[in-house]
Scaffold this active site. Structure first.
Site, PDB file in Angstrom:
ATOM      1  N   SER A 302       0.829  -1.208   0.000  1.00 24.19           N
ATOM      2  CA  SER A 302       0.000   0.000   0.000  1.00 24.19           C
ATOM      3  C   SER A 302       0.861   1.253   0.000  1.00 24.19           C
ATOM      4  CB  SER A 302      -0.904   0.029   1.233  1.00 24.19           C
ATOM      5  OG  SER A 302      -1.607   1.252   1.260  1.00 24.19           O
ATOM      6  N   LYS A 357      -4.828  -6.724   3.290  1.00 19.69           N
ATOM      7  CA  LYS A 357      -4.773  -5.607   2.335  1.00 19.69           C
ATOM      8  C   LYS A 357      -6.190  -5.274   1.847  1.00 19.69           C
ATOM      9  CE  LYS A 357      -3.394  -2.273  -0.134  1.00 19.69           C
ATOM     10  NZ  LYS A 357      -3.747  -2.153  -1.482  1.00 19.69           N
ATOM     11  N   HIS A 360      -7.725  -3.419   4.569  1.00 18.20           N
ATOM     12  CA  HIS A 360      -7.121  -2.074   4.523  1.00 18.20           C
ATOM     13  C   HIS A 360      -7.886  -1.218   3.513  1.00 18.20           C
ATOM     14  CE1 HIS A 360      -4.519   0.805   2.439  1.00 18.20           C
ATOM     15  NE2 HIS A 360      -3.811   0.929   3.547  1.00 18.20           N
ATOM     16  N   ASN A 361      -8.124  -1.782   2.337  1.00 16.70           N
ATOM     17  CA  ASN A 361      -8.809  -1.016   1.303  1.00 16.70           C
ATOM     18  C   ASN A 361     -10.259  -0.721   1.680  1.00 16.70           C
ATOM     19  OD1 ASN A 361      -6.399  -1.316   0.000  1.00 16.70           O
ATOM     20  ND2 ASN A 361      -7.297  -1.753  -1.987  1.00 16.70           N
ATOM     21  N   GLU A 364     -10.087   2.031   3.951  1.00 13.19           N
ATOM     22  CA  GLU A 364      -9.751   3.185   3.088  1.00 13.19           C
ATOM     23  C   GLU A 364     -11.021   3.744   2.417  1.00 13.19           C
ATOM     24  OE1 GLU A 364      -6.430   2.422   0.235  1.00 13.19           O
ATOM     25  OE2 GLU A 364      -7.915   2.866  -1.305  1.00 13.19           O
TER      26      GLU A 364
HETATM   27  C1  6PG Z   1      -3.179   1.443  -1.624  1.00 10.47           C
HETATM   28  C2  6PG Z   1      -4.440   1.575  -2.406  1.00 10.47           C
HETATM   29  C3  6PG Z   1      -4.254   0.930  -3.734  1.00 10.47           C
HETATM   30  C4  6PG Z   1      -5.259   1.401  -4.769  1.00 10.47           C
HETATM   31  C5  6PG Z   1      -6.609   0.747  -4.614  1.00 10.47           C
HETATM   32  C6  6PG Z   1      -7.722   1.673  -4.948  1.00 10.47           C
HETATM   33  O1  6PG Z   1      -3.264   0.904  -0.533  1.00 10.47           O
HETATM   34  O2  6PG Z   1      -2.134   1.876  -2.101  1.00 10.47           O
HETATM   35  O3  6PG Z   1      -5.493   0.953  -1.740  1.00 10.47           O
HETATM   36  O4  6PG Z   1      -4.191  -0.447  -3.536  1.00 10.47           O
HETATM   37  O5  6PG Z   1      -5.356   2.747  -4.722  1.00 10.47           O
HETATM   38  O6  6PG Z   1      -6.632  -0.291  -5.527  1.00 10.47           O
HETATM   39  O7  6PG Z   1      -8.834   0.909  -5.029  1.00 10.47           O
HETATM   40  P1  6PG Z   1     -10.126   1.337  -5.806  1.00 10.47           P
HETATM   41  O8  6PG Z   1      -9.730   1.569  -7.242  1.00 10.47           O
HETATM   42  O9  6PG Z   1     -11.015   0.164  -5.616  1.00 10.47           O
HETATM   43  O10 6PG Z   1     -10.611   2.597  -5.157  1.00 10.47           O
END
Ligand code: 6PG
Length: 634
Positions: A302, A357, A360-361, A364
Site C-alpha cells: 500500500s 490488504k 485495509h482497502n 480506506e
Molecule cells: C493502496 C491503495 C491501492 C489502490 C486501490 C484503490 O493501498 O495503495 O489501496 O491499492 O489505490 O486499488 O482501489 P479502488 O480503485 O477500488 O478505489
C-alpha cells in the site's frame, strides 16, 4: 559469462558453526573464483590462542579485536580484489563488525546443517572429536543471518560451488515482473537501496516495446539494473533461489504469468504477488505452486506510486521459511514506523497478507467516504472548497491522517477560475477490493456495515443518468436550515472513524480465528502507521490499544472519546436527515453503534417470525440449556 574478477570487488564471508565445512568450501570457492582465501582463525591474537588451547571459550570482548582485524583485512583486500574469508560469525553483532563500512561489498555464505548432521560428520573425521555440548553451545549462539546465501551442507562440494558461483557471478538478487506505475516505483526503490535487480516487462508489438530498457535509461539509480522483455533471459539473470515479484494486474493475469514463468524456474524459487489479489486465489496459488516445488508469497503493498518509491507498507504472507529469503528486500524498501522499524511484517500463512490488504482497502473506502460526507455538510453550510480545505486543515491536530491531508490539498486545487474538484464527474470507480471485503464479511458473518455502505455509495454514484432523472421527480435538497458547528462535524467524523476501525479489525480478527491464521492485530496496526493510505494518528494509537485487547470499544480511552462524540454525532446525523443530505457512512456508524451496544435487540421478533412461517425454532431467554423451541402460533 562474466567472472567475479570482472565485476565490483566483494568480500565473501563463509560462515557457520564449527564442523560445517567452512574451510573446505571457502578454499574451493576461492580456487574456483581465482581470488585470495583467508582462514579467520589464522588472525587471532596470541591471548586468544592461549585461551582457546587451554579449553576456555572466548568471550565477546575477546572476539572484538579479532573481528576488527578481519574487517581491516577485508577492507585492504577489497581495494585490490575480491576475497574469501572463513569465520564462524555466529552472531549478528559479529557480522556487523566484520562488514562495518563495507556492507554493500559484503556477501555472506551460510553453511547450514542440522546438529546431528554436523555432529556425525565431525566425529567421523580421523583424529577429531567434538563433544556434543560444545556443538550445542554453537547452535545456541547461532543467530541465522537473514541476508546470506544459505547452503544446505548435504549437497556435494561440487554442487555447493556451482550454486555459489552462480549466485556470486553478479547475477541479480531480485526480479521485478511488470513495469506499471507501482512496478516501476518499486524497482527504483530497490535500486536506491543498493539491490542489484532485474526488471521485466512484456513485449507487445506497437503497444509495449522496450519498456524495461527505456525505463532503465531514464533513471541513473537503475544503471546497474538489468532490463528484459524475454522471460527466460530475465529468469536466468537471477540468483537462486530466485525471488520474482509480480506487479501485474490482479486476476487471471497472475495465473498466466505464473504459467509463463514455471518452465524457467527451479525448486525453491519464490514468486511474490504484490498486487491486490483476492486472498482465496492466493491460497489456491500457494497450493498449486507447492506441487511444483515453488514458494508463493502473497503480499499487500500500500502507498500508491509515491509510497512504492519512497517506502510502502508491505503485508506479506505464505510459507514463513520462504519469507525469510525475501524479508531483507521487503523490509529494506518498506516505510519506517516512528521507532524506525520497517512497516513490513510477516502477516501469517496462505492469503492472509492479501486478506488484510483487502480490509485495509475497505477501511480506506470508508475513510474516503466519511471525508466526502463531511465536505458535503461543510458545503451545505456555505463553505467553498478553499474554506473546506481550511476547516480540514484545522482538524489536523485532532484527527490527522494521510487521507485528511490529501483531501485538504485536493480542495485547494484550482482549475482556471474554479476549483478542480467542482469539475470532476461525480461517479466513483473501484477496482474490486471493497467488493471482496463486503463479500468476505458476508461469508464470515461479520457486520462490516461501513465498508458495504461506502462501497454501495460508490455504486449509487455510478447511476448518474438515473440520479439526474430521479432528482427531477422529487424535491431538490434544501439545506438552508442546517444548524451545525464545525466542531460537531469533527466529533461525528471522529466517532465514525473509530467505528470504521473497530469494524475493520473485527473482520481481520474473525478471519484469523476462522482460518487459524493467528494474526497479530497490534503488529498489523503498526505496519499501517506509515507508508499506507490509511496511516493516521488513530492508527498509531491502535498499536498500543491492540496490545491489551482485540476489541477497541473495550479500551477505556476510546470509550471516553466515543461517549463524548456520540452526542455530536446524533445531532449531525439528525440535522442531515432533516435537511436531506446523503450521509450514509456517518449515519451507519451511529446505527451500528446503537446496534452493537444494545442489550436486548429486536432479533427476538425475527426469530418468532421465522418460527411462525418456517418452523425454524427459537431459543428462550429463560432457558440456558440451548434447547430449541417451536410454537404453534395460531
Ligand atoms: C493502496 C491503495 C491501492 C489502490 C486501490 C484503490 O493501498 O495503495 O489501496 O491499492 O489505490 O486499488 O482501489 P479502488 O480503485 O477500488 O478505489
Amino acid at each position: 559469462m562474466k567472472n567475479i574478477r570482472d565485476s565490483i570487488n566483494k568480500v565473501i564471508f563463509v560462515i557457520g558453526v564449527s564442523g560445517c565445512g567452512k574451510s573446505t568450501i571457502g578454499k574451493l570457492l576461492a580456487e574456483e573464483l581465482e581470488i585470495p582465501f583467508f582462514d579467520g582463525d589464522d588472525f587471532h591474537p596470541k591471548v586468544n590462542i592461549i585461551k582457546m588451547s587451554s579449553g576456555q571459550p572466548l568471550t565477546d570482548a575477546d572476539r572484538q579485536g579479532w573481528l576488527e582485524t578481519l574487517n581491516e583485512l577485508a577492507k585492504t583486500q577489497l581495494a585490490k580484489s575480491s576475497c574469501v574469508i572463513v569465520c564462524s560469525a555466529l552472531k549478528e553483532t559479529y557480522r556487523n563488525t566484520l562488514s562495518l563500512g563495507i556492507e554493500s561489498a559484503t556477501k555472506w555464505v551460510f553453511l547450514n546443517g542440522t546438529f546431528n548432521q554436523i555432529y556425525n560428520r565431525v566425529n567421523k573425521r580421523p583424529n577429531h572429536f567434538m563433544p556434543s555440548e560444545l556443538l550445542q553451545s554453537q547452535f545456541d549462539t547461532l543467530e541465522e543471518p537473514k541476508d546470506a546465501i544459505k547452503i544446505d551442507i548435504s549437497l556435494t562440494p561440487e554442487d555447493i560451488i556451482k550454486t555459489l558461483k552462480e549466485n556470486l557471478m553478479d547475477k541479480s538478487e531480485f526480479g521485478l515482473f511488470g513495469l506499471g506505475v507501482m512496478g516501476k516505483s518499486l524497482c527504483r526503490n530497490l535500486a536506491n537501496n543498493g539491490f542489484k535487480i532485474s526488471m521485466f516487462n512484456r513485449h507487445v508489438t506497437g503497444v509495449e516495446e522496450n519498456v524495461a530498457k527505456d525505463f532503465k535509461a531514464q533513471y541513473s539509480e537503475l544503471s546497474k539494473a538489468e532490463a528484459y522483455d524475454e522471460i527466460s533471459a530475465f529468469v536466468n539473470s537471477l540468483q537462486t533461489p530466485r525471488k520474482i515479484m509480480l506487479m501485474v494486474n490482479a486476476g487471471k493475469t497472475i495465473d498466466y504469468v505464473i504459467e509463463d514463468l514455471l518452465p524457467h524456474l527451479s525448486g525453491n524459487d519464490i514468486i511474490i504477488d504484490g498486487g491486490n489479489s483476492n486472498y482465496v486465489k492466493t491460497k489456491e496459488r500457494c497450493n498449486y505452486l507447492k506441487t511444483k516445488g515453488i514458494h508463493f508469497i502473497g503480499t499487500g503493498v500500500s502507498g500508491g506510486e509515491e509510497g512504492a518509491l519512497k517506502g510502502p507498507s508491505i503485508m506479506p504472507s505464505g510459507d514463513p521459511e520462504a519469507y525469510k529469503n525475501v524479508q531483507p528486500f521487503l523490509e529494506k524498501i518498506a516505510a519506517k514506523d516512528q521507532n524506525n522499524l520497517p512497516c513490513c511484517t510477516y502477516v501469517g500463512p496462505e492469503g492472509s497478507g492479501h486478506f488484510i490488504k483487502m480490509v485495509h482497502n475497505g477501511v480506506e473506502y470508508v475513510e474516503m467516504q466519511l471525508l466526502a460526507e463531511v465536505a458535503t455538510i461543510l458545503q451545505a453550510l456555505g463553505q467553498d472548497p478553499n474554506d473546506i480545505a481550511n476547516t480540514l486543515e484545522s482538524w489536523k491536530d485532532a484527527a490527522n491522517s494521510y487521507l485528511l491531508e490529501i483531501t485538504t490539498v485536493i480542495f485547494r486545487k484550482k482549475d482556471g477560475n474554479d476549483w478542480l474538484v467542482n469539475k470532476i464527474l461525480d461517479k466513483a470507480g473501484n477496482k474490486g477490493t471493497g467488493n471482496w471485503a463486503t463479500i468476505a464479511s458476508a461469508e464470515l458473518g461479520v457486520p462490516s456495515t461501513l465498508i458495504s455502505s461506502a462501497l454501495f455509495s460508490r455504486y449509487i454514484s455510478f447511476y448518474k443518468d438515473e440520479r439526474i432523472e430521479l432528482s427531477d421527480n422529487f424535491d431538490k435538497v434544501d439545506a438552508s436550515e442546517l444548524n451545525l458547528t464545525t466542531t460537531e462535524i469533527l466529533e461525528a467524523y471522529q466517532f465514525a472513524r473509530i467505528i470504521n476501525h473497530y469494524q475493520g479489525f473485527k473482520l481481520i480478527a474473525e478471519a484469523s480465528d476462522k482460518f487459524s491464521w493467528n494474526l497479530n492485530l497490534s503488529e498489523i496496526a503498526r505496519i499501517w502507521t506509515n507508508g499506507c493510505i490509511i496511516r493516521s494518528t488513530l492508527m498509531t494509537d491502535l498499536v498500543d490499544v491492540f496490545k491489551s485487547t482485540s476489541n477497541i470499544l473495550t479500551n477505556s480511552d476510546l470509550i471516553k472519546v466515543v461517549k463524548h462524540n456520540k452526542q455530536a454525532t446524533k445531532k449531525v446525523v439528525s440535522e442531515c436527515v432533516i435537511n436531506d443530505l446523503a450521509i450514509p457512512a456517518l449515519s451507519e456508524a451511529l446505527q451500528f453503534f446503537n446496534g452493537i451496544t444494545t442489550l436486548y435487540a429486536s432479533a427476538n421478533i425475527i426469530q418468532a417470525q421465522r418460527d411462525y412461517f418456517g418452523a425454524h425454532t427459537y431459543q428462550r431467554l429463560d432457558d440456558n440449556s440451548g434447547k430449541s423451541f417451536h410454537t404453534n402460533w395460531i
